[in-house]
Every structure is written in C-alpha cells, then in structure tokens.
Design a protein around this motif. Structure first.
Motif, mmCIF file in Angstrom:
data_model
loop_
_atom_site.group_PDB
_atom_site.id
_atom_site.type_symbol
_atom_site.label_atom_id
_atom_site.label_comp_id
_atom_site.label_asym_id
_atom_site.label_seq_id
_atom_site.Cartn_x
_atom_site.Cartn_y
_atom_site.Cartn_z
ATOM 1 N N SER A 183 0.829 -1.193 0.000
ATOM 2 C CA SER A 183 0.000 0.000 0.000
ATOM 3 C C SER A 183 0.873 1.255 0.000
ATOM 4 O O SER A 183 1.740 1.425 0.850
ATOM 5 C CB SER A 183 -0.908 -0.039 1.237
ATOM 6 N N LEU A 184 0.591 2.112 -0.980
ATOM 7 C CA LEU A 184 1.311 3.391 -1.063
ATOM 8 C C LEU A 184 1.049 4.222 0.190
ATOM 9 O O LEU A 184 1.960 4.834 0.756
ATOM 10 C CB LEU A 184 0.845 4.145 -2.323
ATOM 11 N N LEU A 185 -0.203 4.201 0.650
ATOM 12 C CA LEU A 185 -0.557 4.992 1.831
ATOM 13 C C LEU A 185 0.211 4.507 3.064
ATOM 14 O O LEU A 185 0.749 5.311 3.828
ATOM 15 C CB LEU A 185 -2.066 4.903 2.070
ATOM 16 N N ASP A 186 0.294 3.184 3.239
ATOM 17 C CA ASP A 186 1.067 2.635 4.366
ATOM 18 C C ASP A 186 2.525 3.063 4.277
ATOM 19 O O ASP A 186 3.145 3.430 5.276
ATOM 20 C CB ASP A 186 1.023 1.106 4.372
ATOM 21 N N TYR A 187 3.044 2.995 3.081
ATOM 22 C CA TYR A 187 4.449 3.362 2.867
ATOM 23 C C TYR A 187 4.679 4.823 3.274
ATOM 24 O O TYR A 187 5.624 5.158 3.977
ATOM 25 C CB TYR A 187 4.822 3.144 1.401
ATOM 26 N N ALA A 242 -1.593 13.363 6.565
ATOM 27 C CA ALA A 242 -2.601 13.572 5.520
ATOM 28 C C ALA A 242 -3.971 13.751 6.130
ATOM 29 O O ALA A 242 -4.219 13.353 7.259
ATOM 30 C CB ALA A 242 -2.623 12.365 4.601
ATOM 31 N N ARG A 243 -4.849 14.387 5.352
ATOM 32 C CA ARG A 243 -6.254 14.385 5.769
ATOM 33 C C ARG A 243 -7.094 13.842 4.617
ATOM 34 O O ARG A 243 -6.723 14.014 3.453
ATOM 35 C CB ARG A 243 -6.718 15.784 6.192
ATOM 36 N N PRO A 244 -8.186 13.161 4.956
ATOM 37 C CA PRO A 244 -9.008 12.599 3.889
ATOM 38 C C PRO A 244 -9.732 13.692 3.120
ATOM 39 O O PRO A 244 -10.080 14.726 3.690
ATOM 40 C CB PRO A 244 -10.008 11.710 4.643
ATOM 41 N N VAL A 245 -9.927 13.461 1.839
ATOM 42 C CA VAL A 245 -10.770 14.350 1.040
ATOM 43 C C VAL A 245 -11.830 13.482 0.371
ATOM 44 O O VAL A 245 -11.574 12.325 0.043
ATOM 45 C CB VAL A 245 -9.983 15.141 -0.038
ATOM 46 N N GLY A 246 -13.000 14.057 0.148
ATOM 47 C CA GLY A 246 -14.057 13.329 -0.555
ATOM 48 C C GLY A 246 -14.553 12.144 0.251
ATOM 49 O O GLY A 246 -14.798 12.258 1.448
ATOM 50 N N HIS A 247 -14.660 10.990 -0.412
ATOM 51 C CA HIS A 247 -15.363 9.867 0.208
ATOM 52 C C HIS A 247 -14.445 8.854 0.879
ATOM 53 O O HIS A 247 -14.790 7.705 1.035
ATOM 54 C CB HIS A 247 -16.258 9.188 -0.818
ATOM 55 N N GLY A 248 -13.248 9.283 1.245
ATOM 56 C CA GLY A 248 -12.435 8.413 2.083
ATOM 57 C C GLY A 248 -11.365 7.611 1.377
ATOM 58 O O GLY A 248 -10.558 6.990 2.038
ATOM 59 N N HIS A 249 -11.350 7.596 0.027
ATOM 60 C CA HIS A 249 -10.266 6.883 -0.644
ATOM 61 C C HIS A 249 -9.106 7.817 -0.954
ATOM 62 O O HIS A 249 -8.020 7.379 -1.269
ATOM 63 C CB HIS A 249 -10.724 6.249 -1.961
ATOM 64 N N GLU A 250 -9.403 9.117 -0.887
ATOM 65 C CA GLU A 250 -8.386 10.083 -1.259
ATOM 66 C C GLU A 250 -7.874 10.842 -0.049
ATOM 67 O O GLU A 250 -8.629 11.184 0.860
ATOM 68 C CB GLU A 250 -8.945 11.069 -2.287
ATOM 69 N N PHE A 251 -6.564 11.102 -0.066
ATOM 70 C CA PHE A 251 -5.934 11.832 1.030
ATOM 71 C C PHE A 251 -5.052 12.919 0.437
ATOM 72 O O PHE A 251 -4.519 12.760 -0.656
ATOM 73 C CB PHE A 251 -5.072 10.886 1.879
ATOM 74 N N VAL A 252 -4.911 14.015 1.203
ATOM 75 C CA VAL A 252 -4.032 15.088 0.739
ATOM 76 C C VAL A 252 -3.104 15.517 1.877
ATOM 77 O O VAL A 252 -3.481 15.512 3.041
ATOM 78 C CB VAL A 252 -4.844 16.295 0.186
ATOM 79 N N GLY A 253 -1.869 15.846 1.501
ATOM 80 C CA GLY A 253 -0.893 16.318 2.480
ATOM 81 C C GLY A 253 0.243 17.015 1.764
ATOM 82 O O GLY A 253 0.207 17.183 0.539
ATOM 83 N N LEU A 254 1.255 17.425 2.542
ATOM 84 C CA LEU A 254 2.409 18.099 1.937
ATOM 85 C C LEU A 254 3.187 17.110 1.072
ATOM 86 O O LEU A 254 3.296 15.942 1.401
ATOM 87 C CB LEU A 254 3.332 18.645 3.032
ATOM 88 N N CYS A 255 3.714 17.603 -0.028
ATOM 89 C CA CYS A 255 4.423 16.739 -0.971
ATOM 90 C C CYS A 255 5.796 16.352 -0.402
ATOM 91 O O CYS A 255 6.596 17.216 -0.065
ATOM 92 C CB CYS A 255 4.593 17.452 -2.303
ATOM 93 N N PRO A 256 6.069 15.047 -0.305
ATOM 94 C CA PRO A 256 7.387 14.617 0.175
ATOM 95 C C PRO A 256 8.475 14.806 -0.885
ATOM 96 O O PRO A 256 9.639 14.629 -0.591
ATOM 97 C CB PRO A 256 7.200 13.113 0.456
ATOM 98 N N PHE A 269 -0.293 17.268 -2.470
ATOM 99 C CA PHE A 269 0.076 15.896 -2.808
ATOM 100 C C PHE A 269 -1.117 14.981 -2.493
ATOM 101 O O PHE A 269 -1.503 14.833 -1.338
ATOM 102 C CB PHE A 269 1.307 15.496 -1.993
ATOM 103 N N TYR A 270 -1.712 14.409 -3.526
ATOM 104 C CA TYR A 270 -2.920 13.596 -3.370
ATOM 105 C C TYR A 270 -2.607 12.115 -3.518
ATOM 106 O O TYR A 270 -1.827 11.731 -4.388
ATOM 107 C CB TYR A 270 -3.975 13.982 -4.420
ATOM 108 N N VAL A 271 -3.221 11.298 -2.644
ATOM 109 C CA VAL A 271 -3.068 9.852 -2.765
ATOM 110 C C VAL A 271 -4.452 9.234 -2.874
ATOM 111 O O VAL A 271 -5.342 9.549 -2.086
ATOM 112 C CB VAL A 271 -2.354 9.264 -1.522
ATOM 113 N N ASN A 272 -4.628 8.387 -3.886
ATOM 114 C CA ASN A 272 -5.846 7.609 -3.978
ATOM 115 C C ASN A 272 -5.532 6.208 -3.461
ATOM 116 O O ASN A 272 -4.798 5.444 -4.101
ATOM 117 C CB ASN A 272 -6.343 7.561 -5.425
ATOM 118 N N ALA A 273 -6.064 5.919 -2.255
ATOM 119 C CA ALA A 273 -5.693 4.663 -1.582
ATOM 120 C C ALA A 273 -6.259 3.458 -2.325
ATOM 121 O O ALA A 273 -5.675 2.382 -2.301
ATOM 122 C CB ALA A 273 -6.194 4.688 -0.144
ATOM 123 N N ARG A 274 -7.393 3.619 -2.988
ATOM 124 C CA ARG A 274 -8.003 2.489 -3.688
ATOM 125 C C ARG A 274 -7.199 2.142 -4.949
ATOM 126 O O ARG A 274 -6.890 0.994 -5.215
ATOM 127 C CB ARG A 274 -9.453 2.813 -4.052
#
Ligand SMILES: [Zn+2]
Length: 330
Positions: free
Chosen positions: A13-17, A25-39, A48-53
C-alpha cells in the motif's frame, strides 16, 4: 514478470508506505483520497494527493505522479530496478514497526491495572478518569516483561532493539514508566515513557515523535489550546476542554508547526507560567512565528510558577481556567 510485478504492487500500500515516512494527511471526498504536503518538493500548502483504492499519487505542485514504485524512485533517487529491490526487501519481514509498537502499547495497557504504584502516580499527577486513561491508551512498563511477551509472538530481538524497545543488552528499555502512545493517522509511531521515579529522565523511543499529540480530533477546531506536556494535556481534557493538543516539549518540530498553520485558527499558547522561564520565552517566540503565518495567537498566563497540570492538581477548576483563556493576551 509483468503479472508478478502487478501483484507485488497491489500487495504494497502506497498509503502505508507514506505513513511509515510520517506523512501527515487528511481525507478528502469519500475516504479513498488523502491530501498532504508533498514529500518530493518543498511546499507549505498541501498539494500531494493519494488515492488509496487505486494506490496512486499525484502532486499538483511538482506535477509528479504514479504508483508506489514510481514514488520510491523519486523519493529515494533510485532506478526502477533498485526501487523494486528496496521494496522487496522491505516487504519481506512480516512485521512493520507500527505493528510492533501497537503490540507493545496493548501489552503496557494491560499491565497498568496490575501496578498500584502506576495508578497512584497518575492520580498524583491529577489523572483519575478511567475512561480518559483508556481513550489515550495509557499503560505501564514495569520493566523486564515486554521482551518475553513480544518474543513469544515471534518478534526478533534485532527488530525490538532497532525500534529501541530493547537496549543493547537486550533488556527492556522502559522500566518503571507510565507509557503514552503517540499516534498519527491511527497508527502508533512512538512511545513516550514517563518515569514514575523522579531520578530518571523521561524519554521517547528513537525516531520521530511525529506531529502534535492527539491532533486529528482538534484539527477542524477554530480555537485550539496548545500545551507543552502530556500531563498538562490530560488534566485539561479531564476538566472538559476538548480542543487541546500537546507539542511534547517547548520546541515544535516542522511537522507540528505546519499542522498549526494549515488553516486559519486561534491558538491559545499555554506553556509553563514561570515569568523568566524557558516556557514563556518559547511561547513568545512561537507566537511570533505563528503570527507571521497569519495565525491568531493568545498567550494564556497562568499564576507564577504554575503549568496547567499544577494549576489543576492544586485545586484550579474548569471555570477558573476558562477565565484565564478569556483573559489571554495577544
Ligand atoms: Zn510535489
């Protein structure tokens, strides 16, 4: 190879990594997407957006995007092959540090009720609400029993040493300490051990202390009380103040500072009251830095020589503290 590679990528999982890198990060939308500062690049506004799904990322700041392998390549400056090798190595042991810390937290939590000296210490520091003790997952390390417990679950001594749970002689590091787990994005990332005997220093495990303590529940609050110590935090929570967070010391790390600045709010700085002490000095400097970021600050002045903990322990109540908040100066 192609099919194996796809399976491999799905398994990690990218999110776990990212969370292992203490990405906030904080969730955006319906919980599959997260946003935070870009590493991958310097920024002050999260883009920096991550789609966990889909297990994909995209940064609107630097334009980089892709899957976990792509991220490792960019973040660690590795080739495709090197990144693959790096991830394979990392995914080989079944244990991730957060899992071990989670197990240690659960163990220490079970121990708390068995040691009257630990409960007595909490009471002495003004904490007596069992529900709050449970909510914060406070535990007790008597010393000498964690190693056996975790070894029985298959964790290697080497791993426990690397995490700092065991010392170089393979003995438990935490000895006669009240334990507070520090969590981020729902995972334990460090443990704070508060010695119940005055002679020993308080300490964290090696590694980052992470962001502000218990930040997630208050990050949407327009007003936040910031304290420096965990026992300041607990007495305020116990007195009914819910919008409290703690910096675990007077020096804020970059992540904690960024959290306070992530949207407009008023911060009530409630550091130790000693007029000439480091608490007030740190509070003034922090107020200055926060104001430069457009954050409203109020300095809460406690009676001389007091911190929020001693204020409550010595008989202060919620109404009196509320009056101090209302009298707080810019
Ligand atoms: Zn970026």
């Amino acid at each position: 190879m192609g099919q194996d590679l796809e399976k491999f990528k799905q398994r990690l999982s990218l999110l776990d990594y990212l969370q292992q890198l203490n990405w906030v990060a904080r969730p955006v939308g319906h919980g599959h997407e997260f946003v935070g500062l870009c590493p991958l690049h310097q920024e002050t506004r999260p883009s920096f957006y991550v789609n966990a799904r889909k297990n994909l990322f995209y940064c609107h700041g630097c334009g980089q995007g892709g899957d976990l392998l792509r991220f490792v390549q960019l973040f660690r400056h590795l080739s495709f092959r090197q990144s693959l090798a790096c991830l394979e190595q990392q995914s080989a042991p079944p244990t991730d540090p957060a899992d071990v810390l989670e197990q240690a937290t659960a163990f220490y939590q079970q121990q708390l009720d068995r040691y009257p000296e630990a409960l007595h210490y909490l009471k002495q520091r003004g904490l007596h609400d069992p529900a709050l003790i449970k909510e914060l997952r406070i535990g007790y390390a008597a010393g000498g029993s964690l190693r056996r417990h975790l070894a029985a679950q298959g964790y290697s001594c080497d791993l426990l040493q690397r995490l700092g749970l065991l010392n170089s002689q393979s003995c438990d590091t935490f000895y006669r300490r009240v334990i507070f787990p520090c969590c981020q994005n729902g995972r334990v990332i460090n443990l704070y051990g508060r010695s119940i005997a005055a002679a020993f220093a308080h300490r964290f495990l090696p590694g980052s202390k992470g962001g502000l303590y218990a930040w997630e529940p208050v990050q949407q609050c327009p007003e936040v009380i910031l304290v420096e110590g965990l026992f300041d935090y607990v007495v305020l929570r116990q007195a009914g103040f819910r919008h409290v967070t703690c910096s675990l010391g007077t020096h804020l790390n970059a992540c904690q500072f960024q959290q306070l600045c992530d949207h407009p709010r008023t911060i009530y700085l409630t550091f130790d009251g000693d007029a000439n002490g480091s608490g007030q000095q740190a509070s003034q400097q922090l107020a200055h830095r926060l104001r430069a970021q457009g954050i409203v600050t109020r300095r809460v002045l406690l009676p001389d020589g007091h911190d929020p903990n001693s204020f409550f322990v010595q008989g202060g109540d919620a109404a009196q503290f509320q009056a101090l908040l209302e009298a707080a100066q810019p």
